[in-house]
Design an enzyme around this catalytic site. Structure first.
Site, mmCIF file in Angstrom:
data_model
loop_
_atom_site.group_PDB
_atom_site.id
_atom_site.type_symbol
_atom_site.label_atom_id
_atom_site.label_comp_id
_atom_site.label_asym_id
_atom_site.label_seq_id
_atom_site.Cartn_x
_atom_site.Cartn_y
_atom_site.Cartn_z
ATOM 1 C CG ASP A 175 39.364 -94.933 -37.926
ATOM 2 O OD1 ASP A 175 39.512 -94.458 -39.070
ATOM 3 O OD2 ASP A 175 40.144 -95.766 -37.424
ATOM 4 C CD GLU A 416 38.565 -94.248 -29.049
ATOM 5 O OE1 GLU A 416 38.385 -93.532 -30.046
ATOM 6 O OE2 GLU A 416 39.449 -95.121 -29.002
ATOM 7 C CE1 TYR A 469 45.129 -98.285 -31.310
ATOM 8 C CE2 TYR A 469 43.676 -97.167 -29.768
ATOM 9 C CZ TYR A 469 43.873 -98.090 -30.772
ATOM 10 O OH TYR A 469 42.815 -98.842 -31.234
ATOM 11 C CD GLU A 505 39.584 -98.924 -29.870
ATOM 12 O OE1 GLU A 505 40.470 -98.165 -30.291
ATOM 13 O OE2 GLU A 505 38.368 -98.745 -30.061
HETATM 14 C C1 E9O Z 1 38.481 -96.098 -32.102
HETATM 15 C C2 E9O Z 1 38.576 -96.962 -33.326
HETATM 16 O O1 E9O Z 1 37.357 -96.947 -33.998
HETATM 17 N N1 E9O Z 1 39.761 -95.958 -31.483
HETATM 18 C C3 E9O Z 1 40.811 -95.452 -32.386
HETATM 19 C C4 E9O Z 1 41.000 -96.465 -33.505
HETATM 20 C C5 E9O Z 1 42.137 -96.151 -34.475
HETATM 21 O O2 E9O Z 1 42.745 -97.070 -35.018
HETATM 22 C C6 E9O Z 1 39.696 -96.468 -34.252
HETATM 23 O O3 E9O Z 1 39.743 -97.257 -35.406
HETATM 24 O O4 E9O Z 1 42.421 -94.985 -34.713
HETATM 25 C C7 E9O Z 1 42.037 -95.051 -31.673
HETATM 26 C C8 E9O Z 1 41.822 -93.819 -30.863
HETATM 27 C C9 E9O Z 1 43.076 -93.296 -30.275
HETATM 28 C C10 E9O Z 1 42.829 -92.859 -28.880
HETATM 29 C C11 E9O Z 1 44.117 -92.441 -28.233
HETATM 30 C C12 E9O Z 1 44.146 -92.828 -26.802
HETATM 31 C C13 E9O Z 1 45.306 -92.204 -26.110
HETATM 32 C C14 E9O Z 1 45.214 -92.464 -24.651
HETATM 33 C C15 E9O Z 1 46.024 -91.553 -23.847
#
Ligand code: E9O
Length: 601
Positions: A175, A416, A469, A505
């Protein structure tokens, strides 16, 4: 790989500045090689434009074809070398080039490198013309494939009712924008023919008797009959320990330890200089900044110098207007000023190793680094042997580059990945095991976005890092469920593993200046509500097993165009120009109140 440092035996010449540039937009992107664009000046092959080095090339011009280009881009420039470089090694070094680079000097290939974000170099002495202009040509290709790190794919669109002939698109598994070009310094540096090639330093501390131990190993290439002098020099210039062997342990009595700047100590981030003098047929001198400190992990703590360290920090990107991922000293200075203003004591180099000049500031200012590899978005297509061996190679290049840095307190091998895939198990067992074998002194982890119930790889890490998140990607608009969901999730991980936990995060997309009362997703109010719910949840576990929190993200950053991104990812607590959103004040109050607290020393 030692950072180029000037000394009485080493001279550095910068090749930064304006280079000539053109993209190879031919259908198969291969015209440059067919016509050997490297065999003469680039300007004779077609129109060239001036291009800044270091910088990404994407946002420098007004041309969309350059911004979104996929394939080989070509650079060249002229330079002279002084006759002082005769009879010396003359090394051409690139701080990084994204992604795949081939370098020619006077038309002859000098070095090629697979992977952005890490340095590469070659002795080019025999390729140089002393009494005349020389030219260096760089071909750099940003195409990401299933075996690159980060991985990606190319889709060829063959339906000519929809796409023109030869149409293809680059798909990313990450991303952030795939900025490309010569991102960091280009330098020539000289050393004698017999030279100090590598230094490895680890430190231990005997707290009872207040003695620091500096374990070192020096590799000399060339004539091995010279003599070595190894000195530990303190900030006042006094030599506090000396050695004469290529490998050994130096004892520093009453050492000034390297501490994060938020811990309750005088002189945090204390650096000594390890000065190596090699005398033989030739003299070589190299000065390496070192910090004396130890990092340990227990079942519920992250210890620096045996004191609990709580990471109150952010995730970052190398990203800014115009220069993209290009190195920029004003930006580095501004970012560290903002980090300190926020009270940040730790950041993760999400999602790739940052410039050495950034890590220098972390060492000097006492900001802890979780050093992450470019292993972002590894999925089912990417668990094969070729990917694995490249990942191991990247870990070893990263380790070689950053191993002596006191600020680097943990390695993150990936972000991730599909860690719920059975193929991920042998893959990460191998990558993590290999990294621990390279460096037994630092904990190793990856950031996990899977749940405790389906992840298969957290078993291998030293510190569990999770990206969560709640209130954003799930239950959007409902910050009231965050505390309960965090608590439940923490307890489940703790049931499975007796390891400390760090939230690597959490965050919410926020368009600066957008307001609503009551709050809604994407407003500044909503970001504050989300972050403060996480904060309240974390407060219930600090001092137990929670060892840190990293906000996604320090600043807004550019991504590929897609329907969920409004000119980039807006989860920054700062704008892309590093101006605070309202949530930055919340974070600043929280983080500054954590200084010198019981869970921080
Ligand atoms: C990686 C980062 O580069 N993590 C993403 C970030 C985003 O804002 C991205 O910018 O989308 C979020 C990944 C979401 C993972 C969901 C986790 C749920 C856990 C049960």
């Amino acid at each position: 790989m030692l950072y180029p440092r000037g000394s009485e035996s080493r001279h550095i010449q910068s090749l930064d500045g304006m280079w000539n540039f053109r993209i190879d937009a031919s259908p198969n992107r291969n015209l440059g090689f067919e016509q050997k664009w490297y065999s003469g000046r680039l300007s004779t092959t077609g129109p060239v434009i001036p291009m800044a080095v270091p910088s990404s090339y994407n946002d420098v011009t007004e041309d969309k074809n350059i911004r979104d280009f996929v394939g080989w881009a070509w650079y060249d420039r002229e330079f002279f070398v002084s006759n002082l470089s005769q009879n010396r090694r003359v090394v051409l070094r690139f701080g990084s080039a994204h992604y795949y680079a081939i370098v020619y000097v006077n038309g002859i290939e000098a070095v090629r490198h697979d992977g952005g974000h890490l340095p590469f170099e070659a002795d080019v002495n025999t390729l140089l013309i002393v009494n005349g202009p020389n030219y260096v040509t760089v071909a750099v290709n940003n195409t990401l494939s299933p075996t690159t790190l980060p991985p990606g794919t190319i889709s060829y669109k063959t339906d000519t009712s929809k796409y023109p002939e030869g149409y293809f698109v680059q798909n990313l598994q990450m991303d952030f924008f795939n900025y490309a070009g010569i991102h960091r310094h280009v330098r020539l540096y000289t050393t004698p023919k017999t030279y100090i090639d590598d230094i490895t330093v680890t430190t231990t501390v005997d707290f009872a008797s207040n003695i620091g131990h500096v374990n070192y190993a020096i590799e000399v290439v060339g004539d091995q009959s010279g003599t070595l002098k190894v000195e530990v020099i303190d900030k006042s210039g006094e030599t506090v320990a000396t050695g004469t062997t290529s490998k050994g342990t130096l004892q520093v009595n009453n050492p000034q330890l390297w501490w994060p700047y938020t811990m309750n100590v005088n002189n945090p981030a204390y650096l000594y200089t390890l000065k190596i003098t090699l005398t033989g047929t030739d003299l070589d001198v190299y000065r390496l900044p070192i910090g004396i400190r130890v990092v340990n992990v227990t079942s519920d703590q992250f210890l620096i110098n045996n004191k609990p360290f709580y990471c109150h920090g952010v995730d970052k990107h190398e990203d800014s207007d115009i220069r993209g991922k290009g190195l920029d000293y004003a930006l580095i200075a501004k970012d560290f000023n903002m980090l300190k203003w926020l009270g940040v004591n730790c950041f993760r180099t999400s999602h790739y190793p940052y410039a050495e000049e950034i890590l220098d500031q972390a060492d000097q200012q006492g900001v802890v680094i979780i050093d992450e590899s470019p292993g972002v978005g590894i999925g089912s297509r990417n668990f094969g042997n070729q990917s694995l061996s490249h990942h191991l190679e990247v870990m070893s290049e990263m380790y070689r580059r950053d191993k002596n840095r006191p600020a680097v307190c943990m390695w993150s091998v990936a972000n991730e990945p599909e860690s719920d895939n059975t193929k991920a198990v042998p893959y990460f067992k191998s990558v993590i095991g290999y990294t621990k074998q390279l460096d037994p002194t630092r904990p190793v982890s990856f950031t996990c976005s899977k749940d405790y119930s389906n992840d298969k790889c957290v078993q291998f890490v030293d510190v569990i890092m999770i990206n969560r998140y709640y209130g954003w990607y799930s239950n959007t608009g409902h910050p009231e469920v965050i505390q309960r969901q965090i608590n439940t999730n923490f307890m489940e991980w703790r049931k499975l593993y007796n390891k400390p936990l760090l939230v690597s995060e959490f965050g919410a997309g926020t368009v600066a200046g957008l307001h609503r009362q009551p709050s809604m997703a994407f407003t500044e109010e909503y970001q504050i509500e989300v972050l403060s719910q996480y904060h309240q949840a974390f407060d219930q576990h600090i001092g137990q097993f929670l060892v840190g929190e990293l906000i996604w993200n320090f600043a807004d950053f550019m991504t590929a165009q897609n329907p969920t991104r409004v000119v980039g990812n807006k989860k920054g607590i700062l704008t892309r120009q590093r101006q605070p959103k309202a949530a930055a004040q919340l974070v600043r109050n929280r983080y500054n109140s954590m200084f010198n607290s019981s869970f921080n020393g």
